[in-house]
Design a protein around this motif. Sequence first.
Motif, mmCIF file in Angstrom:
data_model
loop_
_atom_site.group_PDB
_atom_site.id
_atom_site.type_symbol
_atom_site.label_atom_id
_atom_site.label_comp_id
_atom_site.label_asym_id
_atom_site.label_seq_id
_atom_site.Cartn_x
_atom_site.Cartn_y
_atom_site.Cartn_z
ATOM 1 N N ALA A 98 29.179 37.815 33.488
ATOM 2 C CA ALA A 98 29.537 36.486 32.990
ATOM 3 C C ALA A 98 30.482 36.599 31.799
ATOM 4 C CB ALA A 98 28.274 35.714 32.597
ATOM 5 N N GLY A 99 30.209 37.540 30.916
ATOM 6 C CA GLY A 99 31.100 37.748 29.783
ATOM 7 C C GLY A 99 32.475 38.208 30.221
ATOM 8 N N ALA A 100 32.545 39.073 31.249
ATOM 9 C CA ALA A 100 33.832 39.533 31.761
ATOM 10 C C ALA A 100 34.633 38.387 32.355
ATOM 11 C CB ALA A 100 33.624 40.635 32.797
ATOM 12 N N ARG A 101 33.966 37.511 33.097
ATOM 13 C CA ARG A 101 34.656 36.348 33.666
ATOM 14 C C ARG A 101 35.225 35.462 32.555
ATOM 15 N NH1 ARG A 101 31.410 33.878 38.899
ATOM 16 N NH2 ARG A 101 31.033 35.847 40.005
ATOM 17 N N ASP A 161 37.205 51.309 47.066
ATOM 18 C CA ASP A 161 35.810 50.993 47.391
ATOM 19 C C ASP A 161 35.766 49.881 48.429
ATOM 20 O OD1 ASP A 161 33.146 49.894 47.298
ATOM 21 O OD2 ASP A 161 32.867 50.842 45.343
ATOM 22 N N PRO A 162 35.025 50.062 49.538
ATOM 23 C CA PRO A 162 34.959 49.005 50.564
ATOM 24 C C PRO A 162 34.508 47.656 50.026
ATOM 25 C CG PRO A 162 34.034 51.058 51.405
ATOM 26 C CD PRO A 162 34.290 51.280 49.940
ATOM 27 N N ALA A 163 33.740 47.642 48.930
ATOM 28 C CA ALA A 163 33.294 46.370 48.373
ATOM 29 C C ALA A 163 34.451 45.518 47.882
ATOM 30 C CB ALA A 163 32.306 46.609 47.229
ATOM 31 N N PHE A 164 35.594 46.153 47.585
ATOM 32 C CA PHE A 164 36.755 45.419 47.070
ATOM 33 C C PHE A 164 37.632 44.849 48.185
ATOM 34 C CE2 PHE A 164 36.826 48.302 43.035
ATOM 35 C CZ PHE A 164 35.675 47.674 42.577
ATOM 36 N N GLU A 165 37.263 45.101 49.427
ATOM 37 C CA GLU A 165 38.109 44.683 50.543
ATOM 38 C C GLU A 165 38.407 43.180 50.552
ATOM 39 O OE1 GLU A 165 40.458 44.935 54.000
ATOM 40 O OE2 GLU A 165 39.863 46.407 52.473
ATOM 41 N N PRO A 166 37.448 42.280 50.257
ATOM 42 C CA PRO A 166 37.800 40.854 50.245
ATOM 43 C C PRO A 166 38.903 40.518 49.239
ATOM 44 C CG PRO A 166 35.423 41.119 50.323
ATOM 45 C CD PRO A 166 35.992 42.484 50.078
ATOM 46 N N LEU A 167 38.933 41.200 48.122
ATOM 47 C CA LEU A 167 39.989 40.962 47.137
ATOM 48 C C LEU A 167 41.339 41.418 47.683
ATOM 49 C CD1 LEU A 167 40.951 40.141 44.303
ATOM 50 C CD2 LEU A 167 40.404 42.478 43.558
ATOM 51 N N TRP A 168 41.389 42.607 48.265
ATOM 52 C CA TRP A 168 42.669 43.084 48.812
ATOM 53 C C TRP A 168 43.156 42.181 49.937
ATOM 54 C CZ3 TRP A 168 44.407 45.541 45.135
ATOM 55 C CH2 TRP A 168 43.740 46.572 44.477
ATOM 56 N N ALA A 169 42.243 41.693 50.756
ATOM 57 C CA ALA A 169 42.654 40.796 51.836
ATOM 58 C C ALA A 169 43.264 39.515 51.283
ATOM 59 C CB ALA A 169 41.452 40.477 52.730
ATOM 60 N N GLY A 173 56.636 37.357 31.449
ATOM 61 C CA GLY A 173 55.917 37.100 32.686
ATOM 62 C C GLY A 173 54.470 37.496 32.493
ATOM 63 N N HIS A 174 53.664 37.463 33.554
ATOM 64 C CA HIS A 174 52.215 37.530 33.388
ATOM 65 C C HIS A 174 51.562 38.226 34.568
ATOM 66 C CE1 HIS A 174 48.245 34.971 33.196
ATOM 67 N NE2 HIS A 174 48.027 36.230 32.875
ATOM 68 N N PHE A 175 50.903 39.352 34.304
ATOM 69 C CA PHE A 175 49.953 39.942 35.239
ATOM 70 C C PHE A 175 48.561 39.509 34.802
ATOM 71 C CE2 PHE A 175 53.283 43.286 35.898
ATOM 72 C CZ PHE A 175 53.407 43.142 37.266
ATOM 73 N N ALA A 176 47.882 38.724 35.612
ATOM 74 C CA ALA A 176 46.552 38.230 35.251
ATOM 75 C C ALA A 176 45.529 39.352 35.357
ATOM 76 C CB ALA A 176 46.154 37.075 36.168
ATOM 77 N N VAL A 177 44.612 39.387 34.405
ATOM 78 C CA VAL A 177 43.532 40.366 34.426
ATOM 79 C C VAL A 177 42.388 39.813 35.267
ATOM 80 C CG1 VAL A 177 42.451 39.491 32.304
ATOM 81 C CG2 VAL A 177 42.127 41.878 32.975
ATOM 82 N N LEU A 178 41.687 40.705 35.982
ATOM 83 C CA LEU A 178 40.578 40.312 36.855
ATOM 84 C C LEU A 178 39.293 40.995 36.394
ATOM 85 C CD1 LEU A 178 42.295 40.603 40.366
ATOM 86 C CD2 LEU A 178 42.189 38.620 38.837
ATOM 87 N N PRO A 179 38.151 40.312 36.523
ATOM 88 C CA PRO A 179 36.891 40.863 35.996
ATOM 89 C C PRO A 179 36.177 41.799 36.978
ATOM 90 C CG PRO A 179 36.502 38.644 36.775
ATOM 91 C CD PRO A 179 37.985 38.906 36.957
ATOM 92 N N LEU A 180 36.879 42.751 37.537
ATOM 93 C CA LEU A 180 36.242 43.729 38.413
ATOM 94 C C LEU A 180 35.273 44.596 37.615
ATOM 95 C CD1 LEU A 180 39.274 44.777 40.629
ATOM 96 C CD2 LEU A 180 37.226 43.537 41.371
ATOM 97 N N PRO A 181 34.215 45.100 38.274
ATOM 98 C CA PRO A 181 33.931 45.160 39.715
ATOM 99 C C PRO A 181 33.266 43.923 40.318
ATOM 100 C CG PRO A 181 32.248 46.363 38.536
ATOM 101 C CD PRO A 181 33.215 45.894 37.501
ATOM 102 N N VAL A 215 33.528 41.206 42.389
ATOM 103 C CA VAL A 215 34.515 40.795 43.387
ATOM 104 C C VAL A 215 34.602 39.271 43.479
ATOM 105 C CG1 VAL A 215 35.139 40.883 45.833
ATOM 106 C CG2 VAL A 215 34.296 42.938 44.678
ATOM 107 N N ASP A 216 33.473 38.591 43.467
ATOM 108 C CA ASP A 216 33.518 37.127 43.525
ATOM 109 C C ASP A 216 34.238 36.561 42.301
ATOM 110 O OD1 ASP A 216 32.165 37.076 45.929
ATOM 111 O OD2 ASP A 216 30.201 36.722 45.025
ATOM 112 N N GLY A 217 33.954 37.119 41.138
ATOM 113 C CA GLY A 217 34.645 36.674 39.939
ATOM 114 C C GLY A 217 36.126 36.984 39.995
ATOM 115 N N ALA A 218 36.482 38.146 40.539
ATOM 116 C CA ALA A 218 37.900 38.516 40.650
ATOM 117 C C ALA A 218 38.629 37.599 41.624
ATOM 118 C CB ALA A 218 38.016 39.969 41.095
ATOM 119 N N LEU A 219 37.987 37.246 42.739
ATOM 120 C CA LEU A 219 38.609 36.330 43.694
ATOM 121 C C LEU A 219 38.857 34.963 43.054
ATOM 122 C CD1 LEU A 219 36.599 37.228 46.886
ATOM 123 C CD2 LEU A 219 39.090 37.297 46.703
ATOM 124 N N ALA A 220 37.871 34.464 42.330
ATOM 125 C CA ALA A 220 38.027 33.160 41.687
ATOM 126 C C ALA A 220 39.109 33.195 40.628
ATOM 127 C CB ALA A 220 36.694 32.717 41.086
#
Length: 312
Positions: A68-71, A135-143, A93-101, A103-108
Motif C-alpha cells: 500500500a505504501g509503494a502504491r 517472472d511469470p507472475a509479471f506476465e499480465p503487466l507485460w501483456a 518527459g516522463h517514465f512513470a514508476v510502478l510499484p512492483l512486485p 502486479v495489480d498495483g503496477a497495472l493500475a
Amino acid sequence: MTNPARIDVHQHLIPPEQRRAMSGRAAAVGWPAPVWDVRSAIAMMDRRSIATGLLSFAAPVGAPDDPAGARATARRVNEYTAELVKDRPERFGHFAVLPLPDVDGALAEAAYALDELKADGVMVLSNAHGRYPGDPAFEPLWAELDARATVVLVHPTGPPGTVLPDLPGPLVDFPYDTTRAALHLVVNGVPRRHPRIRMILPHGGGFVPYAAQRLACAGRLRPGVTPEDVLADLRRFYFDTAITTGPAALPSLMAFAAPGRVLYGSDFPMVPEEWGTDFDAGLDGYPHWTAGQLHAINRGNAEGLFPRLACG
C-alpha cells in the motif's frame, strides 16, 4: 557535435519528499549524494546541449512488506513528475514508476500514468525486491504494456545478496543486475511474446554487448531455444550511452546493438555533471562515426520512440 539538441532518455528527478531517502540510499552504496531541482536540471541541460530529458525516479518506492505504501509513493512521484512535464513539455518527459512486485498495483498505476498523466513510458527496476522481470507472475503487466506499445526503461538496482563494502554498487553491481534482468527476460520469452514493447537498457546494457556470445549459451540449456535465438532477442533491446562511451565500451556497444537502437543518456544527477561531461566528450570524439550516426544517437533514434519530441 553533429546535433546539439540531444534527447536524454536516462535522466532522473528527486521529488522533495524523497530527497532525504535518496541521499541515504546513495551513502549506503558508496555513491555521491545527488542534488536535484528543476532549475539546476535545466541549466545542466543547456550546458550539455540536451533539449529534452526523460525523467524517472530510479529507486524502490516501498518496502517489500508495504504494497500500500509503494502504491501511494508511486502515485505521488508520478503526479509530481507529470506536473513538471506539463509546465515544460519541450524540456521534460516522463517514465512513470510502478510499484512492483505488486502486479495489480503496477497495472493500475500504468493505466493511470499513461492515460491520465500522459507519461511517455514506464520504468521498472532490474529486480523488484529480488524478483526479476521474466517472472511469470509479471506476465499480465507485460501483456498490457505490449497492447499499448509502451516504452519501458529497465533501470538497474542492487542485486540480492551482500554488497562489497569497498566497491560502490553502481560501479559493478548495477551493470551486473542489468545483464541479469535482460537475460532473464529473454530466456523467459518476454521480448518475443511482446514485440510491441520497446525496452531500454541503461548504461550500454550493462555487460550484455561484451558478454553476448557467452550469454547466448543459455540457448543450449533450454529445449526449443538456440544461441541464435538468444542473441536475436538480446538485440531487440535499446541501449543508452550513460557511462558507456569509453574507447573499449563504445565499440562493443556499437558492434552489438541493432541499427537505430542506441540512445543518448546522461544519468544526471546520479552521475554528477562533471563526470558526465567526460562521457559526453567520449561520445562526441569517437573517431568511427558514419554519416548521420551521431545525430541518430543524440536524438534521431529517440524521436522514433517518442514522436512528440520529433523536430518539425
